[in-house]
Design a protein around this motif. Structure first.
Motif, PDB file in Angstrom:
ATOM      1  N   VAL A 195       0.840  -1.201   0.000  1.00 34.24           N
ATOM      2  CA  VAL A 195       0.000   0.000   0.000  1.00 34.24           C
ATOM      3  C   VAL A 195       0.875   1.251   0.000  1.00 34.24           C
ATOM      4  N   ALA A 196       1.997   1.211   0.707  1.00 35.49           N
ATOM      5  CA  ALA A 196       2.895   2.361   0.743  1.00 35.49           C
ATOM      6  C   ALA A 196       3.481   2.656  -0.628  1.00 35.49           C
ATOM      7  N   LEU A 197       3.671   1.629  -1.436  1.00 33.26           N
ATOM      8  CA  LEU A 197       4.176   1.849  -2.789  1.00 33.26           C
ATOM      9  C   LEU A 197       3.175   2.592  -3.661  1.00 33.26           C
ATOM     10  N   ARG A 198       1.897   2.366  -3.426  1.00 25.20           N
ATOM     11  CA  ARG A 198       0.837   2.931  -4.261  1.00 25.20           C
ATOM     12  C   ARG A 198       0.195   4.188  -3.685  1.00 25.20           C
ATOM     13  N   LEU A 199       0.030   4.248  -2.370  1.00 26.23           N
ATOM     14  CA  LEU A 199      -0.704   5.350  -1.754  1.00 26.23           C
ATOM     15  C   LEU A 199       0.222   6.207  -0.913  1.00 26.23           C
ATOM     16  N   SER A 200      -0.255   6.610   0.235  1.00 27.97           N
ATOM     17  CA  SER A 200       0.500   7.488   1.123  1.00 27.97           C
ATOM     18  C   SER A 200       0.911   6.754   2.393  1.00 27.97           C
ATOM     19  N   VAL A 201       1.623   7.440   3.235  1.00 30.25           N
ATOM     20  CA  VAL A 201       2.030   6.869   4.514  1.00 30.25           C
ATOM     21  C   VAL A 201       0.800   6.591   5.370  1.00 30.25           C
ATOM     22  N   THR A 202      -0.133   7.520   5.363  1.00 28.39           N
ATOM     23  CA  THR A 202      -1.354   7.334   6.148  1.00 28.39           C
ATOM     24  C   THR A 202      -2.136   6.119   5.665  1.00 28.39           C
ATOM     25  N   GLY A 203      -2.259   5.969   4.359  1.00 32.86           N
ATOM     26  CA  GLY A 203      -2.940   4.803   3.809  1.00 32.86           C
ATOM     27  C   GLY A 203      -2.246   3.519   4.183  1.00 32.86           C
ATOM     28  N   ALA A 204      -0.924   3.528   4.178  1.00 31.62           N
ATOM     29  CA  ALA A 204      -0.161   2.345   4.546  1.00 31.62           C
ATOM     30  C   ALA A 204      -0.365   1.990   6.017  1.00 31.62           C
ATOM     31  N   LEU A 205      -0.380   2.998   6.877  1.00 27.21           N
ATOM     32  CA  LEU A 205      -0.596   2.737   8.301  1.00 27.21           C
ATOM     33  C   LEU A 205      -1.978   2.158   8.565  1.00 27.21           C
ATOM     34  N   VAL A 206      -2.988   2.746   7.936  1.00 29.04           N
ATOM     35  CA  VAL A 206      -4.357   2.256   8.136  1.00 29.04           C
ATOM     36  C   VAL A 206      -4.498   0.835   7.592  1.00 29.04           C
TER      37      VAL A 206
END
Length: 106
Positions: free
Chosen positions: A82-93
């Motif tokens: 998810v971090a590769l595609r979205l943001s840090v916040t998206g990856a954390l969630v």
């Protein structure tokens, strides 16, 4: 337990030490232009430190007595993707959600 005087002495000394470490960088270099090569290398500090902090928590977590848990590995992989595609916040969630879901399933 330690006595109150030792605790507060240690707390104040650690606070002063932390302040001096931070001030040494900001106070001395705050008004100066840093070289481009230094700024380039500084950008990669977080990328190098974060995996070093997270990897032991995924592979040998204290919560499981040091045994590798599939739920944590799956959550780490989902977080990375998810971090590769979205943001840090998206990856954390996504990572937290996956971890909770996998722990409930396993």
């Amino acid at each position: 337990m330690i006595d109150d005087a030792t605790f507060w002495t240690l707390t104040v000394l650690l606070g002063i030490g932390t302040f001096l470490i931070r001030f040494s960088f900001l106070g001395f270099f705050g008004r100066k232009q840093l070289p481009a090569w230094f700024i380039l290398h500084l950008k990669y500090v977080g990328v190098g430190v974060l995996p070093a902090m997270v990897t032991p928590l995924v592979l040998w977590p204290q919560a499981t007595g040091g045994e590798t848990e599939p739920a944590r590995i799956i959550a780490a992989l989902v977080t990375f993707l998810v971090a590769l595609r979205l943001s840090v916040t998206g990856a954390l969630v996504a990572g937290m959600g996956t971890l909770y879901l996998m722990q409930a399933l396993f």
